[in-house]
Design an enzyme around this catalytic site. Structure first.
Site, PDB file in Angstrom:
ATOM      1  N   GLU A   1      93.408 -45.123 -24.308  1.00 42.02           N
ATOM      2  CA  GLU A   1      94.646 -45.568 -23.662  1.00 42.02           C
ATOM      3  C   GLU A   1      94.674 -45.310 -21.984  1.00 42.02           C
ATOM      4  O   GLU A   1      95.570 -45.874 -21.612  1.00 42.02           O
ATOM      5  CB  GLU A   1      95.768 -44.458 -24.158  1.00 42.02           C
ATOM      6  CG  GLU A   1      96.066 -44.576 -25.600  1.00 42.02           C
ATOM      7  CD  GLU A   1      97.219 -43.535 -26.204  1.00 42.02           C
ATOM      8  OE1 GLU A   1      96.966 -42.420 -25.687  1.00 42.02           O
ATOM      9  OE2 GLU A   1      97.646 -43.849 -27.121  1.00 42.02           O
TER      10      GLU A   1
ATOM     11  N   GLU B   1      79.860 -33.225 -38.378  1.00 42.82           N
ATOM     12  CA  GLU B   1      80.090 -32.280 -37.645  1.00 42.82           C
ATOM     13  C   GLU B   1      79.070 -31.280 -37.618  1.00 42.82           C
ATOM     14  O   GLU B   1      79.144 -30.225 -36.823  1.00 42.82           O
ATOM     15  CB  GLU B   1      81.821 -31.796 -37.640  1.00 42.82           C
ATOM     16  CG  GLU B   1      81.539 -31.004 -38.852  1.00 42.82           C
ATOM     17  CD  GLU B   1      82.887 -30.271 -39.000  1.00 42.82           C
ATOM     18  OE1 GLU B   1      83.043 -28.910 -38.969  1.00 42.82           O
ATOM     19  OE2 GLU B   1      84.139 -30.969 -39.047  1.00 42.82           O
TER      20      GLU B   1
END
Length: 267
Positions: free
Chosen positions: A79, A110
């Site tokens: 963004e 992960e």
């Protein structure tokens, strides 16, 4: 370590609640998040000031995380260019398992403590840059490993976690620990923990962009004009700043391609 994020929910028999009762419970828990973030403002200030300092000297900001945390980092990074007109490589979000993991969970991604540094190598991360690790648990191996190796290479390190005293905070120069307490659904850290991380990310990237001169007054003068709504917003900004009519402002904006340039040309 005793992870608050994994503690039993304060709500019993959720499966027997009405729709309204579930919504009220979630809303009541959400109300506490901003106060938890407020308690961490001194740490957020230290991290933000440090990141802004590096970026003013040409450094970049990287986020690493897994699952929800990784997705939030990708969102915040993605963004920044449309909002502030900055290059796409100024703020970079990396998620364990690669971009596929944004939509579909990648099993055990992960748990690889070596992979984050490998992922960061694709961007030639160096001692000018900043790395912020995102993990509600504060223990995700992908993030721990990335921060440790980055720190050894002179990269400024920080984190946004929701437990205290974990290995991610220990591997960070500027740790931010926002303790929001047990989740409404036990262990569902996409809820309060995710909201807290999103809030801190908004604060971090917005304040850094202000420090980098990407906001004038209270306006996003460098935003990308990528749809009709944003062109209209930009036109209004130019018209108000120069005290001219809408059509004249629209012509200036069209000619110069950004609010900042249009206003500078009109003065």
């Amino acid at each position: 370590m005793n992870r608050v994020t994994e503690q039993e929910s304060n709500y019993k028999h959720i499966d027997q609640m009405s729709v309204l009762e579930v919504l009220q419970g979630i809303n009541n828990e959400d109300k506490t998040v901003a106060f938890a973030v407020e308690k961490s403002l001194p740490e957020i200030e230290k991290l933000t000031s440090a990141v802004a300092g590096r970026m003013k000297k040409g450094g970049r900001l990287f986020y690493i995380g897994a699952g929800t945390s990784g997705r939030l980092g990708v969102v915040d990074a993605s963004e920044c260019p449309p909002t502030y007109g900055v290059p796409f490589d100024w703020v970079v979000g990396i998620i364990a398992g690669g971009d596929t993991a944004i939509r579909k969970a990648v099993e055990f991604a992960e748990d690889d403590a070596e992979q984050a540094w490998k992922d960061l190598q694709e961007f030639d991360i160096n001692e000018k840059d900043c790395l912020v690790g995102l993990a509600a648990s504060g223990t995700t191996p992908y993030v721990v490993g990335g921060l440790k190796i980055a720190r050894e290479h002179g990269v400024l390190t920080g984190c946004i976690v929701c437990n205290t005293g974990g290995p991610i905070a220990a591997a960070s120069d500027f740790p931010v620990e926002v303790v929001v307490g047990p989740e409404f659904i036990t262990g569902s850290t996409r809820m309060k923990s995710g909201t807290a991380q999103k809030m801190v990310l908004n604060m971090l990237s917005t304040t850094v962009m202000v420090q980098l001169g990407r906001v004038v007054g209270n306006k996003m003068v460098d935003m990308q004009l990528t749809n009709h709504k944003l062109v209209d917003r930009g036109t209004q900004m130019v018209a108000n700043e120069l005290n001219i009519g809408y059509d004249e402002a629209a012509e200036l904006l069209s000619r110069y391609g950004s609010v900042r340039k249009a206003v500078e040309a009109g003065h």
